[in-house]
Design an enzyme around this catalytic site. Sequence first.
Site, mmCIF file in Angstrom:
data_model
loop_
_atom_site.group_PDB
_atom_site.id
_atom_site.type_symbol
_atom_site.label_atom_id
_atom_site.label_comp_id
_atom_site.label_asym_id
_atom_site.label_seq_id
_atom_site.Cartn_x
_atom_site.Cartn_y
_atom_site.Cartn_z
ATOM 1 N N HIS A 82 -59.470 17.202 -135.899
ATOM 2 C CA HIS A 82 -59.833 17.894 -137.136
ATOM 3 C C HIS A 82 -61.201 17.463 -137.659
ATOM 4 O O HIS A 82 -61.959 18.283 -138.162
ATOM 5 C CB HIS A 82 -58.760 17.668 -138.205
ATOM 6 C CG HIS A 82 -58.474 16.219 -138.448
ATOM 7 N ND1 HIS A 82 -57.702 15.467 -137.581
ATOM 8 C CD2 HIS A 82 -58.867 15.371 -139.433
ATOM 9 C CE1 HIS A 82 -57.624 14.218 -138.025
ATOM 10 N NE2 HIS A 82 -58.330 14.136 -139.149
ATOM 11 N N HIS A 126 -77.874 6.456 -115.702
ATOM 12 C CA HIS A 126 -77.408 5.228 -115.064
ATOM 13 C C HIS A 126 -75.912 5.207 -114.781
ATOM 14 O O HIS A 126 -75.481 4.502 -113.863
ATOM 15 C CB HIS A 126 -77.765 4.012 -115.923
ATOM 16 C CG HIS A 126 -79.229 3.722 -115.932
ATOM 17 N ND1 HIS A 126 -79.741 2.580 -116.491
ATOM 18 C CD2 HIS A 126 -80.300 4.415 -115.474
ATOM 19 C CE1 HIS A 126 -81.059 2.571 -116.364
ATOM 20 N NE2 HIS A 126 -81.420 3.677 -115.758
ATOM 21 N N ARG A 165 -79.485 2.287 -107.100
ATOM 22 C CA ARG A 165 -78.700 1.101 -107.458
ATOM 23 C C ARG A 165 -77.600 1.438 -108.454
ATOM 24 O O ARG A 165 -76.580 0.761 -108.504
ATOM 25 C CB ARG A 165 -79.602 0.006 -108.011
ATOM 26 C CG ARG A 165 -80.163 0.278 -109.391
ATOM 27 C CD ARG A 165 -81.115 -0.846 -109.833
ATOM 28 N NE ARG A 165 -81.454 -0.764 -111.224
ATOM 29 C CZ ARG A 165 -82.431 -0.014 -111.733
ATOM 30 N NH1 ARG A 165 -83.163 0.737 -110.931
ATOM 31 N NH2 ARG A 165 -82.679 -0.013 -113.032
#
Length: 148
Positions: free
Chosen positions: A10, A99, A133
């Site tokens: 809500h 990331h 990475r």
Amino acid sequence: MTRIAIGSDHAGFELKSHLIDVLTGEGHDVVDLGTDSTASVDYPAFCAAVGRSVRDGETELGIVLGGSGQGEQLAANKVRGVRAALCNDLYTARMARAHNDANVLSMGARVVGVGLAEEILATFLGTEFEGGRHQRRVDQITALEDEF
């Protein structure tokens, strides 16, 4: 464009309605998974529905909205495969995607104004996952789900 699931409680209903208009105006396909008013409701079911929609490939991304966005993020993250990120500023929206490859955006309607919410959404949608990475780290997060 992108197929996006959206859900709120809500407290997030009015912002949800506004963002649906913004997204459809930009050509996105939006799946509204509730709630449908400002009447008080519990958020976990709506957030889990958004998460399941993303997990099952019915939508590419999800958005969950509440008062703070905290509980909504937590509920969405209980769905295996969901990486929901609470983003109440532009930096976290960008980093969540770049990331962490976040696939669900959580925002607090009582924390961000409409204009900032639009900017956060645009940043989230416009940022690509960098991989590299960061993929290794996302894989490690995914592996945590496999422990249970």
